[in-house]
Design an enzyme around this catalytic site. Structure first.
Site, mmCIF file in Angstrom:
data_model
loop_
_atom_site.group_PDB
_atom_site.id
_atom_site.type_symbol
_atom_site.label_atom_id
_atom_site.label_comp_id
_atom_site.label_asym_id
_atom_site.label_seq_id
_atom_site.Cartn_x
_atom_site.Cartn_y
_atom_site.Cartn_z
ATOM 1 N N GLY A 131 -1.451 -10.743 8.560
ATOM 2 C CA GLY A 131 -0.999 -12.098 8.888
ATOM 3 C C GLY A 131 -0.713 -12.901 7.636
ATOM 4 O O GLY A 131 -1.133 -12.552 6.531
ATOM 5 N N LYS A 173 -4.013 2.844 2.956
ATOM 6 C CA LYS A 173 -5.085 1.944 2.503
ATOM 7 C C LYS A 173 -6.350 2.734 2.178
ATOM 8 O O LYS A 173 -7.047 2.456 1.197
ATOM 9 C CB LYS A 173 -5.389 0.899 3.585
ATOM 10 C CG LYS A 173 -4.248 -0.075 3.801
ATOM 11 C CD LYS A 173 -4.425 -0.836 5.094
ATOM 12 C CE LYS A 173 -3.323 -1.842 5.333
ATOM 13 N NZ LYS A 173 -3.286 -2.351 6.696
ATOM 14 N N ILE A 232 -9.483 -9.745 3.458
ATOM 15 C CA ILE A 232 -10.860 -9.339 3.106
ATOM 16 C C ILE A 232 -10.875 -8.829 1.663
ATOM 17 O O ILE A 232 -10.100 -7.942 1.330
ATOM 18 C CB ILE A 232 -11.353 -8.179 4.002
ATOM 19 C CG1 ILE A 232 -11.068 -8.444 5.470
ATOM 20 C CG2 ILE A 232 -12.828 -7.904 3.769
ATOM 21 C CD1 ILE A 232 -11.326 -7.222 6.352
ATOM 22 N N LYS A 264 0.817 -1.234 0.000
ATOM 23 C CA LYS A 264 0.000 0.000 0.000
ATOM 24 C C LYS A 264 0.835 1.261 0.000
ATOM 25 O O LYS A 264 0.439 2.280 -0.553
ATOM 26 C CB LYS A 264 -0.985 0.012 1.175
ATOM 27 C CG LYS A 264 -0.355 -0.210 2.534
ATOM 28 C CD LYS A 264 -0.309 -1.677 2.847
ATOM 29 C CE LYS A 264 0.475 -1.979 4.093
ATOM 30 N NZ LYS A 264 0.196 -3.271 4.637
HETATM 31 P P1 NDP Z 1 8.565 -8.889 5.744
HETATM 32 O O1 NDP Z 1 9.427 -7.808 6.303
HETATM 33 O O2 NDP Z 1 8.163 -10.015 6.599
HETATM 34 O O3 NDP Z 1 9.263 -9.505 4.449
HETATM 35 C C1 NDP Z 1 9.815 -8.717 3.442
HETATM 36 C C2 NDP Z 1 10.534 -9.625 2.447
HETATM 37 O O4 NDP Z 1 10.910 -8.831 1.331
HETATM 38 C C3 NDP Z 1 11.813 -10.258 2.982
HETATM 39 O O5 NDP Z 1 11.944 -11.553 2.439
HETATM 40 C C4 NDP Z 1 12.909 -9.338 2.428
HETATM 41 O O6 NDP Z 1 14.099 -10.020 2.185
HETATM 42 C C5 NDP Z 1 12.313 -8.951 1.091
HETATM 43 N N1 NDP Z 1 12.775 -7.647 0.626
HETATM 44 C C6 NDP Z 1 12.592 -6.453 1.182
HETATM 45 N N2 NDP Z 1 13.127 -5.476 0.421
HETATM 46 C C7 NDP Z 1 13.681 -6.110 -0.632
HETATM 47 C C8 NDP Z 1 14.394 -5.663 -1.772
HETATM 48 N N3 NDP Z 1 14.666 -4.381 -1.954
HETATM 49 N N4 NDP Z 1 14.814 -6.578 -2.680
HETATM 50 C C9 NDP Z 1 14.549 -7.891 -2.482
HETATM 51 N N5 NDP Z 1 13.868 -8.381 -1.428
HETATM 52 C C10 NDP Z 1 13.453 -7.488 -0.524
HETATM 53 O O7 NDP Z 1 7.292 -8.131 5.140
HETATM 54 P P2 NDP Z 1 5.790 -8.663 5.063
HETATM 55 O O8 NDP Z 1 5.749 -9.982 4.411
HETATM 56 O O9 NDP Z 1 5.139 -8.485 6.368
HETATM 57 O O10 NDP Z 1 5.138 -7.546 4.101
HETATM 58 C C11 NDP Z 1 5.386 -7.557 2.721
HETATM 59 C C12 NDP Z 1 4.432 -6.576 2.037
HETATM 60 O O11 NDP Z 1 3.090 -6.980 2.293
HETATM 61 C C13 NDP Z 1 4.529 -5.138 2.558
HETATM 62 O O12 NDP Z 1 4.238 -4.259 1.486
HETATM 63 C C14 NDP Z 1 3.404 -5.052 3.579
HETATM 64 O O13 NDP Z 1 2.923 -3.747 3.762
HETATM 65 C C15 NDP Z 1 2.359 -5.915 2.899
HETATM 66 N N6 NDP Z 1 1.377 -6.503 3.772
HETATM 67 C C16 NDP Z 1 1.774 -7.181 4.895
HETATM 68 C C17 NDP Z 1 0.828 -7.779 5.695
HETATM 69 C C18 NDP Z 1 1.207 -8.544 6.926
HETATM 70 O O14 NDP Z 1 0.315 -8.999 7.640
HETATM 71 N N7 NDP Z 1 2.489 -8.710 7.222
HETATM 72 C C19 NDP Z 1 -0.606 -7.688 5.387
HETATM 73 C C20 NDP Z 1 -0.909 -6.967 4.172
HETATM 74 C C21 NDP Z 1 0.051 -6.393 3.403
HETATM 75 P P3 NDP Z 1 15.293 -10.094 3.248
HETATM 76 O O15 NDP Z 1 14.715 -10.807 4.454
HETATM 77 O O16 NDP Z 1 16.340 -10.872 2.544
HETATM 78 O O17 NDP Z 1 15.672 -8.665 3.566
HETATM 79 N N1 HSE Z 2 0.810 -3.732 9.169
HETATM 80 C C1 HSE Z 2 -0.458 -3.941 8.572
HETATM 81 C C2 HSE Z 2 -1.509 -4.053 9.652
HETATM 82 C C3 HSE Z 2 -0.435 -5.196 7.753
HETATM 83 O O1 HSE Z 2 -1.155 -4.183 10.826
HETATM 84 O O2 HSE Z 2 -2.697 -3.972 9.323
HETATM 85 C C4 HSE Z 2 -1.661 -5.372 6.906
HETATM 86 O O3 HSE Z 2 -1.685 -4.460 5.866
#
Ligand code: NDP
Ligand code: HSE
Length: 438
Positions: free
Chosen positions: A307, A208, A139, A108
């Site tokens: 999550g 969002k 959702i 987002k």
């Molecule tokens: P995490 O921090 O858990 O994971 C991020 C991943 O992306 C890691 O594997 C990291 O690799 C990789 N990464 C980050 N930057 C780079 C880059 N420049 N090049 C290559 N790899 C990269 O994040 P989340 O999974 O929690 O979130 C991911 C996305 O999803 C975000 O945009 C977040 O806002 C969105 N989101 C998250 C939710 C949640 O519940 N967590 C819910 C809804 C949306 P490395 O570990 O090697 O650095």
């Molecule tokens: N950090 C965000 C939250 C993840 O807590 O709602 C889902 O977008």
């Protein structure tokens, strides 16, 4: 999409990426049955290759830190972006789109800042961007806005759009945990952003809301257009006093079409809502979006807003939409995304109207109540409730008033004047009190 096998490259293998990898590994047959095509995860781009290889979630041979192996590789049809942040992801997404890759993103921050430019690049190159997971986790609220409610003029959105903040508020009020304890738990569970300041400051919910309101109202709204107040400045005393007055506190993301005008009121802030409202029942990391359409009336979308698997559900559903062609057809044929719409007219927040809660810390001395009510009365602010606990003369005590519908600018001006009164300590706290539309 041509061919029976679709090649996917994924950027990120964190909380969400791991969920996506798990679904693609375990549900391949179901997805093949639904789309008629096999989906192959062919590359995963991360920064720390060894950590990703050791995760055991994907074949170590497909893990890379070479971006070219995803964004320009011939055998990749769709790029899933679950890394997060604006830079360098913005440039990677542009390259991927320019190389004819469809994009699915949960990001987002990226869309609220660069959405119009990226949508335009996708359109120019005949590919699509799908972004259900960017709002409300599991959702399908983007789908509701772009498909299910398309026959409606949408008049208002009321959302609990940040799972971390809702978790913190639930745990602080229900289990008596401290703010710091509850935030640490949300981080541990993977709900929070890599930088949790984005969550607790209200910025994540603002991003969002910008995306959802752009779709709902058919205008262009960026994250910067949304005034955000987070839960980080909340005082437990206000939560307790609000509770006594019959309210729950929620971080609400609100976008309203101002009646009879082209103006939009949009903002994120902690708000009091009556305990029997549906939104008050939304607890923990759950999110909800309440949508008011002119024909459908009130509809409510509820589920896990953050999550691993809930968010992966939205990402993979988008992927299946692209693989089957339905998402790409909607993207290219409907005029919904903010590269095709005009900037919104955003109402000055001081000119918006609502009911408000005001808490003042005052020395309990004769005449203070009369002075406070006189200032409020002079601004035309009418009161609906007053609360003050018993105290000893000369002690500092909380004095709370709630107002009827009133202009925010008048409440802020009155609060400034009240802060200047001799017995008043510090600045009054102002919290919006929501009367949900019928
Ligand atoms: P995490 O921090 O858990 O994971 C991020 C991943 O992306 C890691 O594997 C990291 O690799 C990789 N990464 C980050 N930057 C780079 C880059 N420049 N090049 C290559 N790899 C990269 O994040 P989340 O999974 O929690 O979130 C991911 C996305 O999803 C975000 O945009 C977040 O806002 C969105 N989101 C998250 C939710 C949640 O519940 N967590 C819910 C809804 C949306 P490395 O570990 O090697 O650095
Ligand atoms: N950090 C965000 C939250 C993840 O807590 O709602 C889902 O977008």
């Amino acid at each position: 999409m041509a061919g029976d096998v679709i090649g996917v490259g994924m950027i990120g293998l964190g909380t969400v990426g791991s969920g996506v990898a798990e679904l693609l590994r375990d549900q391949g047959d179901l997805y093949a049955q639904r789309t008629g095509k096999r989906i192959e995860l062919r590359r995963v781009l991360v920064r720390d290759v060894e950590k990703a290889k050791a995760s055991g979630l994907v074949d170590p041979a497909i893990v890379t830190d070479d971006q070219e192996q995803i964004i320009s590789a011939k055998d990749i049809d769709v790029v899933i972006e679950v890394a997060g942040g604006v830079e360098p992801i913005d440039s990677l997404m542009q390259f991927a789109l320019e190389h004819g890759k469809h994009v699915v993103t949960a990001n987002k921050s990226l869309l609220a800042a660069k959405g119009p430019e990226l949508f335009a690049v996708a359109r120019d190159h005949g590919v699509s961007i799908a972004f259900e997971a960017s709002c409300g986790g599991g959702i399908p609220c983007v789908t509701a806005m772009t498909t299910g409610l398309m026959a409606n003029r949408i008049d208002a959105l009321f959302g609990i759009l940040n799972g971390t903040c809702n978790y913190i508020l639930t745990e602080m009020t229900g289990s008596g945990k401290t703010y710091a304890q509850a935030l640490a738990e949300a981080q541990e569970a993977g709900f929070a952003e890599a930088d949790p300041a984005l969550d607790v400051s209200g910025q994540d919910a603002a991003q969002k809301l910008a995306i959802l309101a752009s779709l709902a109202f058919g205008v262009r709204i960026t994250g910067d257009d949304v005034h955000a107040i987070g839960v980080d400045g909340l005082d437990l005393e206000d939560i307790t006093l609000g509770d006594e007055m019959g309210y729950d506190i929620k971080l609400l993301a609100i976008a309203e079409r101002w009646p009879g005008s082209k103006w939009v009121n949009i903002g994120v802030q902690p708000c009091f809502i009556k305990k029997d409202e549906l939104l008050a029942q939304v607890a923990g990391p759950y999110n909800a979006l309440s949508v008011h359409g002119h024909a459908a009336g009130h509809t409510l979308y509820y589920g896990q807003g953050a999550g691993q698997l809930p968010t992966a559900s939205a990402v993979v559903s988008d992927l299946l939409g692209i693989v089957s062609g339905s998402a790409s057809a909607a993207f290219s044929n409907m005029r919904l995304t903010p590269d095709l719409t005009q900037p919104a007219h955003i109402l000055d927040r001081r000119d918006t109207e609502s009911a408000y809660y005001l808490r003042m810390q005052t020395l309990d001395v004769p005449g203070v109540m009369a002075e406070v009510t006189s200032i409020l009365g002079d601004k035309g602010i009418s009161l609906s409730q007053v609360l003050q606990h018993e105290s000893k003369a000369g002690e500092v005590v909380s004095l709370v008033v709630t107002t009827h519908l009133t202009r925010l600018g008048d409440v802020e001006d009155a609060a400034e004047e009240i802060a200047g009164l001799e017995p008043i300590q510090g600045e009054p706290v102002i919290i919006r009190v929501i009367e949900m539309p019928a």
